[in-house]
Structures are given as structure tokens and as C-alpha cells.
Design an enzyme around this catalytic site. Structure first.
Site, PDB file in Angstrom:
ATOM      1  N   HIS A 105     -17.553  -0.831   3.727  1.00 41.49           N
ATOM      2  CA  HIS A 105     -16.330  -1.574   3.451  1.00 41.49           C
ATOM      3  C   HIS A 105     -15.356  -1.394   4.600  1.00 41.49           C
ATOM      4  O   HIS A 105     -15.337  -0.362   5.262  1.00 41.49           O
ATOM      5  CB  HIS A 105     -15.697  -1.149   2.127  1.00 41.49           C
ATOM      6  CG  HIS A 105     -15.443   0.321   1.996  1.00 41.49           C
ATOM      7  ND1 HIS A 105     -16.457   1.239   1.772  1.00 41.49           N
ATOM      8  CD2 HIS A 105     -14.302   1.034   2.050  1.00 41.49           C
ATOM      9  CE1 HIS A 105     -15.931   2.450   1.683  1.00 41.49           C
ATOM     10  NE2 HIS A 105     -14.624   2.362   1.859  1.00 41.49           N
ATOM     11  N   HIS A 107     -11.367  -1.421   5.675  1.00 39.61           N
ATOM     12  CA  HIS A 107      -9.990  -1.308   5.197  1.00 39.61           C
ATOM     13  C   HIS A 107      -9.104  -2.168   6.092  1.00 39.61           C
ATOM     14  O   HIS A 107      -9.162  -2.047   7.316  1.00 39.61           O
ATOM     15  CB  HIS A 107      -9.491   0.138   5.309  1.00 39.61           C
ATOM     16  CG  HIS A 107     -10.252   1.121   4.489  1.00 39.61           C
ATOM     17  ND1 HIS A 107      -9.773   1.612   3.305  1.00 39.61           N
ATOM     18  CD2 HIS A 107     -11.460   1.711   4.687  1.00 39.61           C
ATOM     19  CE1 HIS A 107     -10.651   2.479   2.801  1.00 39.61           C
ATOM     20  NE2 HIS A 107     -11.686   2.549   3.629  1.00 39.61           N
TER      21      HIS A 107
END
Length: 119
Positions: A105, A107
Site C-alpha cells: 500500500h 500512503h
């Protein structure tokens, strides 16, 4: 594309709708949502719909997906009026790199000055 089917993975549960999130963007490759524990006033997580545990697990076949994740961050930064003032994108890898959810992922952080080194 491999779908998220790991019931032990928080992000796979978010993608399947079994775990709540505040979605800000989605398409056939990624889902972007607000972080439940933000480190900045704007803190968006951009996750692929394909379960890939860490950046170390990516392969050349993931190049387009990784590029799409970065382009999604740029698009969201513009849509959220972060682009002109600036923003940060971060991807952590493994425990010492700060990764806590083992599903890659990105950010997207903004609306506060970021310093390097932090602190």
C-alpha cells in the site's frame, strides 16, 4: 488479476466489503481510502486489488500496477488540492521498514509540512 481472498488480511477484507473504510477512489486495479490512524491531516492509503504481501514480492509483471498506484496518488493529490503545496508518498516494506499490514500500500500524506529527517 489475482483477487484478494486472504481472510487474515485487513486490506483484503476492506476490498471485499467485510471491513468498513471511507473510500475516496476506486477502479478495477486499486482502492483508496482514508487511514483510520492518520499521520497527517490528509492520509490516504492506496492499495491494489491484487494481494501482494510486500514490495519484495513484486515482479516485472507488476510494473503497470505499481505505476498505476503512483499515478492514482498524483491524481488524488490534485483532486484534494495537495499538489501545489506538496505532499508525501510512502511505501513501507517489512517490519523494520514500518510495514504493519502485509498487503502493499502507498500512503499519500498532506496538509502539513513534512520534514526530513522526521522529528
Amino acid at each position: 488479476m489475482t483477487s484478494c481472498t486472504d481472510s487474515n488480511c485487513l486490506f483484503c477484507r476492506i476490498i471485499s466489503g467485510d471491513e468498513p473504510s471511507t473510500t475516496v477512489y476506486e477502479d478495477d486495479k486499486v482502492l483508496a481510502f482514508r487511514d483510520k490512524f492518520p499521520a497527517a491531516p490528509v492520509h490516504i492509503l492506496i492499495i491494489p486489488r491484487e494481494h501482494i504481501a510486500t514490495l519484495n514480492d513484486t515482479e516485472p509483471k507488476h510494473a503497470e500496477l505499481l505505476g498505476h498506484i503512483m499515478l492514482t496518488a498524483s491524481r488524488l493529490a490534485k483532486e484534494l488540492d495537495l499538489a501545489d503545496d506538496g505532499y508525501r508518498v510512502v511505501m513501507n516494506c517489512n517490519r523494520q521498514g514500518g510495514q504493519t499490514v502485509y498487503h502493499i500500500h502507498l500512503h499519500l500524506l498532506g496538509e502539513r509540512p513534512m520534514r526530513w529527517p522526521p522529528g
